[in-house]
Scaffold this active site. Structure first.
Site, PDB file in Angstrom:
ATOM      1  CB  THR A 390      -0.869  -0.095   1.270  1.00 35.97           C
ATOM      2  OG1 THR A 390      -1.531  -1.338   1.202  1.00 35.97           O
ATOM      3  CG2 THR A 390      -1.839   1.032   1.418  1.00 35.97           C
ATOM      4  N   GLY A 484      -0.807  -3.281   5.834  1.00 30.79           N
ATOM      5  CA  GLY A 484      -1.863  -4.229   6.217  1.00 30.79           C
ATOM      6  C   GLY A 484      -2.423  -3.840   7.577  1.00 30.79           C
TER       7      GLY A 484
END
Ligand code: DON
Length: 578
Positions: A390, A484
């Site tokens: 991410t 995460g």
């Protein structure tokens, strides 16, 4: 000196003694709290600027955002430009076929939360990732079935349409240029590309071709061009969302699905909608934190952790067993609730969400913590409903508008599948659903029916883009990170390091971090970040301790001369201000 002046001087000395000295002492204690084995001490990448600031996981993308601010764009213009640029310069996580969340606070004080999370395709089914024996397979992580319907383009354009001042072309041209004319690969990008070559070859010849030059990983210092991606970005610039969700790009996505047994259809693409949500408002020791509401679990879980910790009063010193134990127990309880009670609010009734944000509920959770011993995480009942990679970017403009955005393909390089001819990777966000309720996903998260797969539903996220106001209600900090489930606890640590431990932002971002997500029932510590005696004490209290590291916090804080941007030394990004 008049009496009046003398008493004013005495008063200010008192103020120094009461406030400044403790802060200085706190900061000194903190530096001493990092053991000599901690490799990131003093290594955060920092920029300062009087007017505006951008920080992201890619130095090139941060400069794109900074230049948009300088050209008169506001924070949303800059954020959208950075979002598209990251799809070019930070392929492991920047994307146009992933999704994310954008927290916006305009200088008039109004806050907005944009949810552009991917959705399950119409043909998705609850058990689509289970084998004949009911066991989860890796199809939710790699390959064509792993992708949710992309949300990134619709999200970035919706934010731009509502708040942007510059034209779509102005905010997209820098990304198009970087894709068409190339950008110089740095050593971080090189290592990232080198690490994924085998996986890309396995799942997608088109991906392997896109991220190599004549079969070789592009070397640091070389120019890297992506002409197919440039064409796709130009279609979006020229036709808006239809340039991606309809027309030749959409046809290329559907053709890619057919090539690899995926299920995203033309109707799924045409029907995708981002959603404006009510931002969650958390208060902590007089500060206000705007954070992301479901379909992300980020804000609610962060809120519960902070509310539990707030009631402990002044926290034990950074790096101490007492602090790590309290934090782990708070995180354990917050994640236990997250994993049971949160899912997509458009599909599920989140009856526990108000509790997760209430001070009373947090007080009960706090009272349940045994200060001398770990409380084992209760066994997971997946039926209960009731009761990497991410990337993050933060932007502040000269007027004081702020944007905090986290976006992802999920795993590094997503599903490893590239849309042939269109030059971009697809996400593997389907793994964030509970593919098998009660069984761990890629991040070891054990989640329930409330996050089971349903067509059109958003998979629960941990992304926690956040904006912090000081007790006077002024914009103070913008923060977020990948990682995460550790996203939530990383954001907690940065906020608490600044508010509770008096750290500067560079120290707060560099400091070693700890994480607990209820299951697996273990404290995860950054390797080398905590003293052995502390680790031994935690074990003696009944904790299992494991070691890892990671994260890539991108944060901005208000300083006397304007803004300080800080990019996590764990990653390869940078801040750029003016
Ligand atoms: O939405 C989520 O919670 C995950 N898909 C985020 C994945 C992630 O942060 C991986 N990065 N290191």
């Amino acid at each position: 000196m008049s009496i009046h002046h003398r008493s004013r001087a005495a008063l200010s000395l008192l103020a120094v003694a009461l406030f400044v000295l403790p802060a200085a002492r706190l900061a000194a204690q903190t530096a001493a709290a990092f053991p000599s084995t901690w490799r990131y001490t003093g290594r955060a990448r920092v920029a300062e600027g009087a007017h505006g600031m951008v920080t992201s996981g890619s130095a090139v993308a941060s400069v794109v955002g900074r230049d948009i601010l300088k050209a008169g764009g506001n924070a949303v213009d800059a954020a959208v430009a950075v979002g598209f640029a990251l799809a070019v310069t930070h392929a492991e996580a920047g994307n146009i076929a992933g999704g994310g969340y954008m927290m916006i606070r305009m200088q008039d004080g109004k806050a907005y939360a944009l949810d552009y999370r991917e959705t399950a395709p119409a043909k998705a089914t609850r058990d689509m990732f289970l084998d004949d024996k009911g066991q989860p397979t890796d199809k939710s992580v790699s390959g064509h079935l792993a992708s949710g319907v992309p949300g990134a383009v619709a999200g970035l354009l919706a934010a731009h349409q509502r708040f942007g001042k510059l034209s779509r072309a102005a905010v997209m041209n820098p990304a198009i240029q970087l894709a068409r004319d190339g950008f110089v690969v740095d050593s971080f990008h090189y290592r990232s590309l080198a690490s994924v070559q085998q996986r890309l070859k396995l799942y997608s010849p088109a991906a392997a071709a896109q991220y190599s030059v004549n079969g070789q990983v592009p070397l640091p210092g070389s120019l890297f061009k992506q002409p197919d991606l440039a064409r796709t970005l130009a279609a979006i610039r020229d036709q808006g969302r239809d340039g991606f969700y309809k027309g030749w790009v959409a046809r290329a996505i559907v053709a890619e699905m057919q090539r690899g047994g995926g299920i995203i259809s033309a109707a799924d693409l045409a029907g995708y909608q981002p959603k404006w949500r009510e931002p969650l408002r958390i208060t902590y020791r007089g500060y206000t934190i705007f954070s992301m509401s479901p379909s992300s679990s980020g804000g609610a879980t962060l809120g519960l952790i902070l509310n539990i910790m707030e009631g402990f009063g002044p926290l034990p010193p950074f790096g101490s067993t007492a602090l790590l134990h309290r934090e782990s127990e708070a995180m354990r309880r917050a994640f236990t609730d997250r994993n049971r009670f949160l899912g997509d609010p458009d599909f599920e009734t989140l009856t526990m969400l108000p509790s997760m944000l209430s001070k009373d509920y947090a007080a009960k959770a706090r009272a349940d913590i045994n200060l001398a011993h770990a409380t084992p995480t209760p066994p997971f009942d997946p039926s209960i409903k009731d009761g990497p990679n991410t990337t993050h970017y933060s932007v502040v403009d000269a007027r004081g508008d702020a944007v905090s955005t986290t976006t992802t393909l999920n795993n590094s390089y997503g599903s490893a599948v590239l849309v042939t001819g269109a030059g971009f990777l697809l996400n593997d966000e389907m793994d964030d659903f509970a593919a098998a309720p009660g069984k761990p996903n890629m991040y070891g998260l054990v989640q329930g029916e409330i996050n089971a797969i349903k067509p059109g539903k958003r998979m629960l996220s941990a992304m926690t883009p956040s904006i912090v106001l000081n007790p006077r209600g002024e914009l103070t900090m913008v923060v977020g990170t990948p990682g995460g489930p550790t996203i939530i606890t990383q954001v907690y640590h940065v906020i608490s390091n600044v508010i509770d431990h008096g750290m500067s932002l560079p120290d707060a971002v560099s400091a070693p971090r700890q994480h607990h997500q209820a299951l697996p029932d273990e404290i995860n510590l950054n390797t080398g970040g905590f003293r052995q005696a502390v680790v031994d004490s935690l074990k003696a209290m009944g904790h299992t301790v494991t070691f890892k590291g990671g994260g890539d916090v991108q944060a901005i804080i208000r300083i006397a001369k304007g803004w300080q941007g800080v990019s996590d030394p764990r990653g390869g990004g940078a801040a750029a201000g003016y």
